[in-house]
Design a protein around this motif. Sequence first.
Motif: not given
Length: 219
Positions: A57-60, A77-80, A85-86, A94-95
């Motif tokens: 839902q959001a960025l780290a 999946g890890r969200t930075p 960038v795909p 994630v994007r």
Amino acid sequence: MSDPFARRPRPVDVAVVDARGRVSFEERRWPKALDAEALVAAFPVEPLDVVVVDGPQALARPGASVREAERLLRAPGRTPDVLPVPGKPFCGFVRGSVLLFAALHRLGTLEMLDVDTTELGRARLFEAFPGATWRQWNVEKLGKKASPEGRATRRALLEAEGLCFPTGELPTHDQLDATLCAWLGWLTRAAPERVHAVGLPLRMDSEGWLREGRILDVS
């Protein structure tokens, strides 16, 4: 969720659970442009819907390479802390998910936990990670998720929780993951004591980006 930046994006499987626990399936297709207006049109929401998405839902938080909820629930999946960038594994997924949450939240009608309300029973837009909930049921020991045996096991577990699937073919593993998400949303209204949220509270930074956020899971 699927990756909207894939060469041939797969439709997004949607499970709808009504107040009586009856399940139906739909598909949504990603728009060509991922601006907020196009995303809201591609993923319509009814006035009383509770929406649960299998995606971040959001960025780290700034400086972090993974959200605390993803670390605690061992999400692959890890969200930075910036939109990825795909190209690399999970980056497009994630994007696309972060952009979808932002668009749905901008509607102004889908309250999110922590930024809009502190009550699970009032929030209407959640994130879930089905893999973590299936693990609690030890499903991985009862058949791989894509196998007929594994899919039948998952369906039986959800049926035991009061859900009623349409007759016909056995749901795909993506449809079953979507059903689990919908069931968690259903519990926030029918049995809120059975769900909790894992991770750091959601907040909005000075530039308007949603950061961190808690993942809905069964208690």
